[in-house]
Motif scaffolding. Structure first.
Motif, PDB file in Angstrom:
ATOM      1  N   TYR A   1      15.844  -8.545  -9.477  1.00 46.62           N
ATOM      2  CA  TYR A   1      15.444  -9.816  -8.870  1.00 46.62           C
ATOM      3  C   TYR A   1      14.514 -10.539  -9.832  1.00 46.62           C
ATOM      4  CZ  TYR A   1      17.415  -8.304  -4.418  1.00 46.62           C
ATOM      5  OH  TYR A   1      18.266  -7.902  -3.419  1.00 46.62           O
ATOM      6  N   MET A   2      14.508 -11.845  -9.749  1.00 48.66           N
ATOM      7  CA  MET A   2      13.814 -12.617 -10.771  1.00 48.66           C
ATOM      8  C   MET A   2      12.549 -13.310 -10.275  1.00 48.66           C
ATOM      9  SD  MET A   2      15.523 -15.430 -13.272  1.00 48.66           S
ATOM     10  CE  MET A   2      15.757 -16.650 -11.994  1.00 48.66           C
ATOM     11  N   LEU A   3      12.538 -13.762  -9.031  1.00 52.74           N
ATOM     12  CA  LEU A   3      11.408 -14.585  -8.591  1.00 52.74           C
ATOM     13  C   LEU A   3      10.171 -13.735  -8.348  1.00 52.74           C
ATOM     14  CD1 LEU A   3      13.074 -17.033  -6.048  1.00 52.74           C
ATOM     15  CD2 LEU A   3      12.602 -17.369  -8.468  1.00 52.74           C
ATOM     16  N   PRO A   4       8.995 -14.259  -8.732  1.00 56.95           N
ATOM     17  CA  PRO A   4       7.763 -13.541  -8.399  1.00 56.95           C
ATOM     18  C   PRO A   4       7.688 -13.360  -6.884  1.00 56.95           C
ATOM     19  CG  PRO A   4       7.293 -15.670  -9.466  1.00 56.95           C
ATOM     20  CD  PRO A   4       8.772 -15.557  -9.369  1.00 56.95           C
ATOM     21  N   GLY A   5       7.271 -12.218  -6.434  1.00 57.77           N
ATOM     22  CA  GLY A   5       7.303 -11.933  -4.994  1.00 57.77           C
ATOM     23  C   GLY A   5       8.442 -10.977  -4.734  1.00 57.77           C
ATOM     24  N   ASN A   6       9.660 -11.379  -5.104  1.00 57.50           N
ATOM     25  CA  ASN A   6      10.799 -10.472  -4.979  1.00 57.50           C
ATOM     26  C   ASN A   6      10.730  -9.344  -6.000  1.00 57.50           C
ATOM     27  OD1 ASN A   6      12.182 -11.546  -2.826  1.00 57.50           O
ATOM     28  ND2 ASN A   6      13.511 -12.851  -4.065  1.00 57.50           N
TER      29      ASN A   6
ATOM     30  N   ARG B   1      12.707  -7.610 -18.065  1.00 56.44           N
ATOM     31  CA  ARG B   1      12.100  -6.843 -19.172  1.00 56.44           C
ATOM     32  C   ARG B   1      10.651  -7.243 -19.392  1.00 56.44           C
ATOM     33  NH1 ARG B   1      16.446  -5.180 -23.165  1.00 56.44           N
ATOM     34  NH2 ARG B   1      14.796  -5.185 -24.696  1.00 56.44           N
ATOM     35  N   MET B   2      10.355  -8.517 -19.169  1.00 56.69           N
ATOM     36  CA  MET B   2       8.986  -8.983 -19.416  1.00 56.69           C
ATOM     37  C   MET B   2       8.038  -8.644 -18.274  1.00 56.69           C
ATOM     38  SD  MET B   2       9.884 -12.626 -21.103  1.00 56.69           S
ATOM     39  CE  MET B   2       8.208 -13.196 -21.205  1.00 56.69           C
ATOM     40  N   THR B   3       8.596  -8.162 -17.165  1.00 52.11           N
ATOM     41  CA  THR B   3       7.714  -7.888 -16.024  1.00 52.11           C
ATOM     42  C   THR B   3       7.802  -6.426 -15.609  1.00 52.11           C
ATOM     43  OG1 THR B   3       9.464  -8.654 -14.543  1.00 52.11           O
ATOM     44  CG2 THR B   3       7.768 -10.246 -15.126  1.00 52.11           C
ATOM     45  N   GLY B   4       8.107  -5.565 -16.554  1.00 44.98           N
ATOM     46  CA  GLY B   4       7.969  -4.126 -16.298  1.00 44.98           C
ATOM     47  C   GLY B   4       9.162  -3.448 -15.663  1.00 44.98           C
TER      48      GLY B   4
ATOM     49  N   PRO C   1      -0.860  -8.447   5.297  1.00 42.42           N
ATOM     50  CA  PRO C   1       0.129  -7.916   4.356  1.00 42.42           C
ATOM     51  C   PRO C   1      -0.517  -7.267   3.148  1.00 42.42           C
ATOM     52  CG  PRO C   1       0.014 -10.305   4.202  1.00 42.42           C
ATOM     53  CD  PRO C   1      -0.846  -9.911   5.362  1.00 42.42           C
ATOM     54  N   HIS C   2       0.200  -6.356   2.524  1.00 46.72           N
ATOM     55  CA  HIS C   2      -0.160  -5.848   1.198  1.00 46.72           C
ATOM     56  C   HIS C   2       0.223  -6.945   0.204  1.00 46.72           C
ATOM     57  CE1 HIS C   2       0.196  -3.342  -2.440  1.00 46.72           C
ATOM     58  NE2 HIS C   2      -0.680  -2.562  -1.842  1.00 46.72           N
ATOM     59  N   GLU C   3      -0.357  -6.936  -0.995  1.00 42.19           N
ATOM     60  CA  GLU C   3       0.020  -8.005  -1.935  1.00 42.19           C
ATOM     61  C   GLU C   3       1.510  -7.946  -2.289  1.00 42.19           C
ATOM     62  OE1 GLU C   3      -2.367  -7.713  -5.457  1.00 42.19           O
ATOM     63  OE2 GLU C   3      -1.358  -5.899  -6.154  1.00 42.19           O
ATOM     64  N   LEU C   4       2.139  -6.766  -2.142  1.00 40.74           N
ATOM     65  CA  LEU C   4       3.568  -6.656  -2.458  1.00 40.74           C
ATOM     66  C   LEU C   4       4.457  -7.382  -1.454  1.00 40.74           C
ATOM     67  CD1 LEU C   4       3.804  -2.933  -3.585  1.00 40.74           C
ATOM     68  CD2 LEU C   4       4.256  -4.952  -5.005  1.00 40.74           C
ATOM     69  N   ASN C   5       3.978  -7.582  -0.222  1.00 37.48           N
ATOM     70  CA  ASN C   5       4.803  -8.309   0.748  1.00 37.48           C
ATOM     71  C   ASN C   5       4.160  -9.605   1.230  1.00 37.48           C
ATOM     72  OD1 ASN C   5       3.073  -6.380   2.272  1.00 37.48           O
ATOM     73  ND2 ASN C   5       4.059  -7.256   4.081  1.00 37.48           N
ATOM     74  N   ALA C   6       3.108 -10.046   0.527  1.00 39.21           N
ATOM     75  CA  ALA C   6       2.448 -11.287   0.946  1.00 39.21           C
ATOM     76  C   ALA C   6       3.419 -12.471   0.909  1.00 39.21           C
ATOM     77  CB  ALA C   6       1.238 -11.551   0.064  1.00 39.21           C
ATOM     78  N   ALA C   7       4.385 -12.424  -0.019  1.00 41.69           N
ATOM     79  CA  ALA C   7       5.326 -13.546  -0.129  1.00 41.69           C
ATOM     80  C   ALA C   7       6.370 -13.549   0.987  1.00 41.69           C
ATOM     81  CB  ALA C   7       6.033 -13.488  -1.482  1.00 41.69           C
TER      82      ALA C   7
ATOM     83  N   ALA D   1       6.911 -22.374   0.428  1.00 41.28           N
ATOM     84  CA  ALA D   1       6.896 -21.198  -0.451  1.00 41.28           C
ATOM     85  C   ALA D   1       8.131 -20.330  -0.257  1.00 41.28           C
ATOM     86  CB  ALA D   1       5.625 -20.391  -0.208  1.00 41.28           C
ATOM     87  N   MET D   2       9.319 -20.991  -0.146  1.00 41.10           N
ATOM     88  CA  MET D   2      10.518 -20.174   0.034  1.00 41.10           C
ATOM     89  C   MET D   2      10.850 -19.411  -1.239  1.00 41.10           C
ATOM     90  SD  MET D   2      10.516 -23.227   0.904  1.00 41.10           S
ATOM     91  CE  MET D   2      11.127 -24.766   1.357  1.00 41.10           C
ATOM     92  N   LEU D   3      11.608 -18.316  -1.054  1.00 46.53           N
ATOM     93  CA  LEU D   3      11.975 -17.435  -2.165  1.00 46.53           C
ATOM     94  C   LEU D   3      13.488 -17.444  -2.267  1.00 46.53           C
ATOM     95  CD1 LEU D   3       9.734 -14.325  -1.523  1.00 46.53           C
ATOM     96  CD2 LEU D   3       9.768 -15.704  -3.581  1.00 46.53           C
ATOM     97  N   ASP D   4      14.014 -18.493  -2.900  1.00 43.52           N
ATOM     98  CA  ASP D   4      15.456 -18.709  -2.889  1.00 43.52           C
ATOM     99  C   ASP D   4      16.054 -18.236  -4.218  1.00 43.52           C
ATOM    100  OD1 ASP D   4      18.022 -19.573  -2.605  1.00 43.52           O
ATOM    101  OD2 ASP D   4      17.510 -21.593  -1.939  1.00 43.52           O
ATOM    102  N   GLU D   5      16.290 -16.934  -4.304  1.00 45.08           N
ATOM    103  CA  GLU D   5      16.759 -16.288  -5.538  1.00 45.08           C
ATOM    104  C   GLU D   5      18.080 -16.908  -6.018  1.00 45.08           C
ATOM    105  OE1 GLU D   5      15.875 -13.159  -8.298  1.00 45.08           O
ATOM    106  OE2 GLU D   5      14.736 -13.482  -6.484  1.00 45.08           O
ATOM    107  N   GLU D   6      18.975 -17.252  -5.076  1.00 45.91           N
ATOM    108  CA  GLU D   6      20.288 -17.779  -5.448  1.00 45.91           C
ATOM    109  C   GLU D   6      20.280 -19.300  -5.583  1.00 45.91           C
ATOM    110  OE1 GLU D   6      22.879 -15.757  -5.981  1.00 45.91           O
ATOM    111  OE2 GLU D   6      21.686 -13.999  -5.454  1.00 45.91           O
ATOM    112  N   ALA D   7      19.165 -19.929  -5.271  1.00 42.54           N
ATOM    113  CA  ALA D   7      19.061 -21.394  -5.304  1.00 42.54           C
ATOM    114  C   ALA D   7      20.182 -22.055  -4.511  1.00 42.54           C
ATOM    115  CB  ALA D   7      19.036 -21.896  -6.743  1.00 42.54           C
TER     116      ALA D   7
END
Ligand SMILES: Cc1cc2nc3c(=O)[nH]c(=O)nc-3n(C[C@H](O)[C@H](O)[C@H](O)COP(=O)(O)OP(=O)(O)OC[C@H]3O[C@@H](n4cnc5c(N)ncnc54)[C@H](O)[C@@H]3O)c2cc1C
Ligand SMILES: [Zn+2]
Lengths: 93, 420
Positions: B84-89, B139-142, B390-396, B406-412
């Protein structure tokens, strides 16, 4: 599932695209919160629902479909815009 | 709990397999608990397990309408990945993959988690560039991800259609080597066993039909087996969320309920050694189970439905995609086809959230992808329930993210659940 398009007749669901529930949209100048609700929140019907479908691989009409989302029984299919129904009746005659 | 080990397997092998004890107990409901988790799928059981393990909350009940694991937990194609690419996901899904990597040991249960790699095929430069952006972000985010050239994909997957007149000539693929598959029933039973050992009570055949309120707060549930009270009630019913949440006072939700089908063929000798996916002309994904069956699926049926069965339009679409990618598959017989009811969210991302109703917690919106999420979903939901935030991992993943833009629309693909 098959839908009876008022213009084309009984066709397979693959010719149609679901376009969302039939709902009242807020006025264009309504508060942003109203628009957020309209765009992002949905009623959660289980059973009979009123939906918009487009006959996109047929005549292109936008249709209002009353359908049961548990059994997939279709109660009625009509044009979403009554004016379209009237116009088509004239033409078909 | 009787621990499993190589020694116990050998011992029981020598003594006629008579000494195995029950893995978990199906309990009678009590009148009160500290937390009620509604729904005994993977997420509900994981939530109960982490409530007991990470937060020391012992009086936890999991109320399941039927039998545990008979919902989507037992109906999915078991693909586990974190591309997944978006921060939060991406932090959340990377956390789930890390939990998977240690989960068999943590639960003392062989989940048959097999990191056989997930290859996302691309067919043109635009597809390559879109994937390159996604996998470079990984790769840039671990996380991990790598591009494979056409010949490298061919070496790994000679069974794909490499002929010059293939309908969709394959150009390359992006691979996440740490992705793979796991055994879905083992996840459900492994979590149930580990949760039971920590005092969680699993109650089957206990349908939640309503909610008990006092002074505007939810203080328990009405069930097919009577009233049960708890100061915290945590919904975890995936595809059944809409109608149940409405009874708890959440009438409108950023969800639509659709159905997704899957297929499995007769068993074959090992041939497909990774997970393969393609987004050409609609989604298609395939893996081979340890029993040898090819397990594959495509898109959702495209219209809201609570029917746990699929329509013929998708059979033919999925078969067309399968045959376009692997012409030889046309001679393999399909053994089974089934469908599950999907909680599709308005932006394609899930919810692990507190709600505006005191005492009520919300977990849903898993779309096609909640199997992989099971450990982290339980982990984060348990935190949210125990700490009331929430934990910071599910705050989004909050329920009110749309109002904040603040939607998380991975597929746009916009607020159109059938397209996510
Ligand atoms: C065909 C298919 C393929 C999929 N493939 C993948 C994949 O490859 N990878 C992936 O990551 N995800 C996949 N998914 C998605 C994944 O299966 C789900 O997102 C996930 O299982 C949902 O969480 P769960 O396990 O808790 O749900 P479920 O197992 O559905 O759990 C919900 C439980 O709640 C119970 N319940 C409902 N109402 C009530 C009530 N009123 N009272 C008490 N109990 C109730 C139900 O009986 C059910 O057991 C797929 C899904 C399907 C259908
Ligand atoms: Zn038509």
């Amino acid at each position: 599932m098959r839908l009876a398009c008022p213009f084309c007749g009984l066709r397979d669901e693959g010719e149609f695209a679901y376009e969302g529930p039939v709902m009242d949209w807020p006025a264009l100048d309504a508060r942003p919160a109203k628009w957020v609700d309209a765009v992002y929140l949905r009623d959660q019907p289980r059973g009979e629902t009123r939906e918009l479908w487009r006959h996109h691989l047929g005549c292109g009409s936008l249709l209002e479909v009353v359908r049961n989302n548990v059994t997939h029984e279709v109660a009625s299919v009509g044009h979403a815009d009554p004016a379209e129904t009237r116009a088509l009746k004239v033409r078909v005659r | 709990m009787q621990p499993y080990s190589a020694l116990s397997v050998i011992w029981n092998g020598l003594t006629g397999q008579r000494d195995w004890s029950r893995q978990w107990r199906d309990r009678e409901p009590k009148s009160a608990y500290d937390v009620i988790v509604v729904g005994g799928g993977g997420h509900g059981l994981a939530t109960a397990y982490y409530l007991a393990k990470n937060h020391g909350i012992r009086r936890v009940a999991v109320l399941e309408r039927g039998l545990i694991g008979q919902g989507n937990a037992g109906r999915n194609t078991t693909i586990v990945r974190s591309n997944y690419m978006l921060p939060g996901n991406r932090e959340f899904y990377e956390h789930t993959l890390k939990l998977w990597e240690g989960l068999s040991h943590d639960l003392n249960y062989n989940l048959m988690f097999s990191q056989r790699g997930h290859m996302a095929l691309h067919f043109d430069p635009a597809g390559r560039d879109a994937f390159a952006r996604r996998y470079n972000t990984l790769r840039m985010t671990g996380s991990d991800g790598r591009w494979l050239r056409r010949d490298e994909v061919r070496a790994r997957a000679p069974y794909l259609n490499w002929s010059p007149d293939a309908r969709f000539p394959i150009e390359g693929a992006f691979v996440q080597e740490r992705a793979g598959t796991a055994r879905h029933d083992a996840l459900v039973w492994g979590l149930a066993r580990a949760a039971d050992a920590r005092g969680v009570q699993i109650v089957q055949n206990c349908e939640v039909t309503g909610f008990i309120r006092e002074a505007g707060e939810i203080v328990g549930v009405e069930t097919s087996r009577g009233e049960i009270r708890a100061p915290k009630v945590a919904l975890c019913v995936a595809g059944s969320t809409g109608p149940l949440a409405a009874r708890a006072g959440l009438k409108k939700l950023p969800l639509e309920t659709h159905k997704l089908q899957a297929f499995v063929t007769e068993p074959l000798k090992p041939i497909v050694h990774t997970v393969v996916s393609s987004a050409q002309e609609g989604l298609f994904y395939l893996s081979q189970s340890d029993k040898g069956g090819l397990v594959f699926g495509g898109e959702i049926d495209g219209h809201p439905s609570y029917a746990q069965r699929g329509g013929p339009r998708i059979y033919s679409e999925v078969m067309e995609k399968a045959v376009a990618l692997m012409p030889w598959i046309s001679r393999v017989r399909i053994l089974r086809q089934w469908a599950g009811v999907m909680d599709m969210s308005m932006d394609g991302a899930p919810f692990i959230s507190t709600t505006r109703v005191p005492g009520l917690y919300f977990n849903a919106g898993w779309n096609y992808g909640g199997f992989k999420a099971t450990p982290a979903s339980g982990w984060c939901y348990a935190h949210t329930i125990a700490k009331d935030e929430p934990h910071e991992l599910n705050a989004a993943f909050s329920l009110d993210r749309f109002a904040r833009g603040a939607m998380l629309d991975e597929e746009a693909s916009g607020p159109t659940p059938r397209l996510h």
